[in-house]
Design an enzyme around this catalytic site. Sequence first.
Site, PDB file in Angstrom:
ATOM      1  N   ALA A   1       0.882  -1.166   0.000  1.00  0.00           N
ATOM      2  CA  ALA A   1       0.000   0.000   0.000  1.00  0.00           C
ATOM      3  C   ALA A   1       0.913   1.206   0.000  1.00  0.00           C
ATOM      4  O   ALA A   1       2.084   1.115   0.393  1.00  0.00           O
ATOM      5  CB  ALA A   1      -0.886   0.001   1.236  1.00  0.00           C
ATOM      6  N   LYS A   2       0.360   2.289  -0.437  1.00  0.00           N
ATOM      7  CA  LYS A   2       1.135   3.519  -0.503  1.00  0.00           C
ATOM      8  C   LYS A   2       1.791   3.806   0.848  1.00  0.00           C
ATOM      9  O   LYS A   2       2.972   4.130   0.932  1.00  0.00           O
ATOM     10  CB  LYS A   2       0.178   4.648  -0.902  1.00  0.00           C
ATOM     11  CG  LYS A   2       0.829   5.879  -1.401  1.00  0.00           C
ATOM     12  CD  LYS A   2       1.117   5.793  -2.894  1.00  0.00           C
ATOM     13  CE  LYS A   2       2.388   6.533  -3.254  1.00  0.00           C
ATOM     14  NZ  LYS A   2       2.574   7.820  -2.631  1.00  0.00           N
ATOM     15  N   ARG A   3       0.985   3.633   1.931  1.00  0.00           N
ATOM     16  CA  ARG A   3       1.511   3.998   3.250  1.00  0.00           C
ATOM     17  C   ARG A   3       2.594   3.038   3.745  1.00  0.00           C
ATOM     18  O   ARG A   3       3.358   3.355   4.628  1.00  0.00           O
ATOM     19  CB  ARG A   3       0.387   4.130   4.276  1.00  0.00           C
ATOM     20  CG  ARG A   3      -0.359   2.861   4.558  1.00  0.00           C
ATOM     21  CD  ARG A   3      -1.456   3.073   5.591  1.00  0.00           C
ATOM     22  NE  ARG A   3      -2.258   1.880   5.733  1.00  0.00           N
ATOM     23  CZ  ARG A   3      -3.203   1.494   4.890  1.00  0.00           C
ATOM     24  NH1 ARG A   3      -3.487   2.238   3.850  1.00  0.00           N
ATOM     25  NH2 ARG A   3      -3.858   0.373   5.070  1.00  0.00           N
TER      26      ARG A   3
ATOM     27  N   GLY B   1       5.013   2.021   1.905  1.00  0.00           N
ATOM     28  CA  GLY B   1       6.235   2.238   1.131  1.00  0.00           C
ATOM     29  C   GLY B   1       6.158   1.833  -0.323  1.00  0.00           C
ATOM     30  O   GLY B   1       7.153   1.913  -1.036  1.00  0.00           O
TER      31      GLY B   1
END
Length: 289
Positions: free
Chosen positions: A250-252, A254
Site C-alpha cells: 500500500a502507498k503507506r 512504502g
Amino acid sequence: MLPLVTRFAPSPTGRLHIGHAYSCLLAHDYARERDGTFLLRVEDIDPGRARPEHVAGIVEDLSWLGLHWDGEVIFQSHRLPLYAEALERLKAMGLLYPCFCTRTEIAAEIAASASAPHGPDGPLYPGTCRALSDGERTRRMAGEPHAWRLDMEKAAACAGRLYWEDGDTEVQAEPGLFGDVVLARKDAPTSYHLAVTVDDAAQGVTDIVRGRDLYAATDIHRLLQALLGLPTPHYHHHALLTDAKGNRLAKRSGAPALADLRANGTDPAALLTDLRSGRIPAGYLAAGD
Ligand code: GLU
C-alpha cells in the site's frame, strides 16, 4: 466461444502504485496471450474520494508502462442510468429496502448488541430498517436521505444455490455472509457491487483478473448476476504483491507510486519484466520495507 474480454477497473482515489501495475499487467497479458480484448474502466462513483487528477494519473501511468487498452476508456460516473435501471428491477422484485441509518447509529447498535455477527467486511448491518412498515418507509423517504439495501435472506432464497469458477476451481457462493449489503448509497445512486456487476455484463467481460482482496465479494456479484439474469464471467483472482515482511503493498507501507518511479527514471519495460516474475522487484521499495 465468446471473444475473450478482460478489464482493469481502478478507482481514481489515489495514484496507482506497483500493486496496481501488477494487477493491470496480469489482466492485460491474459487478454493479449489469447487474442482477446483488454478494457480500461474507471470506477469513479465515489463522489467523496474520486478525483479528476487521479483519472488523468491512471491514463498517464498506464501509457508510460506501455499497457495499452482497447477502445475508449469507460467511466462509471457516465453510466448511472444503467445502474438505476438494475436497481429498479431489484426493487420491483421486492428485494431492496430503504435504509435511513447513519454510520454512527449502526455502530451504536452493533456496540450495544451482545453478539454482533461479522462478515468478510466487518460487522454486519443489524437490519434495523428492514423491520420498518411500508407506511413509515414512505413517510421517511419523503424527507430523509436513504441508501438501498439488499434483503440478503430473501435474495439468496430467490436465487438458490450458486457457484462461480476461480481458475479451475468451482466455488460455492455464500453471499449471506455479508448481510444486507448497500446497493445504492446515500451519496451515490449505486455502489461498487452493483456497478461492477452491471458493467462487466454490459461490456461483455468474459474473464475477470483481479486481486485476491476481491475474492469474497465475488459471492455478492454472483448473486446479483443471478437476480438480474446476467452471465457469470470466469474469475482469476491473483495473489497480492507483498513486501519482504509479507505485508500487502500500500502507498503507506512504502509502495512507490508509478508516478514516482517514472520521475526517478525507472525503465517501464524492465519494471514489467520484473513484475511478470510475480515478485516485487528488488530495489523498488523504500529502504526498510
Ligand atoms: N475498482 C475496484 C478497486 O479499485 C476494483 C474492481 C474490480 O476489479 O472488480 O479496488
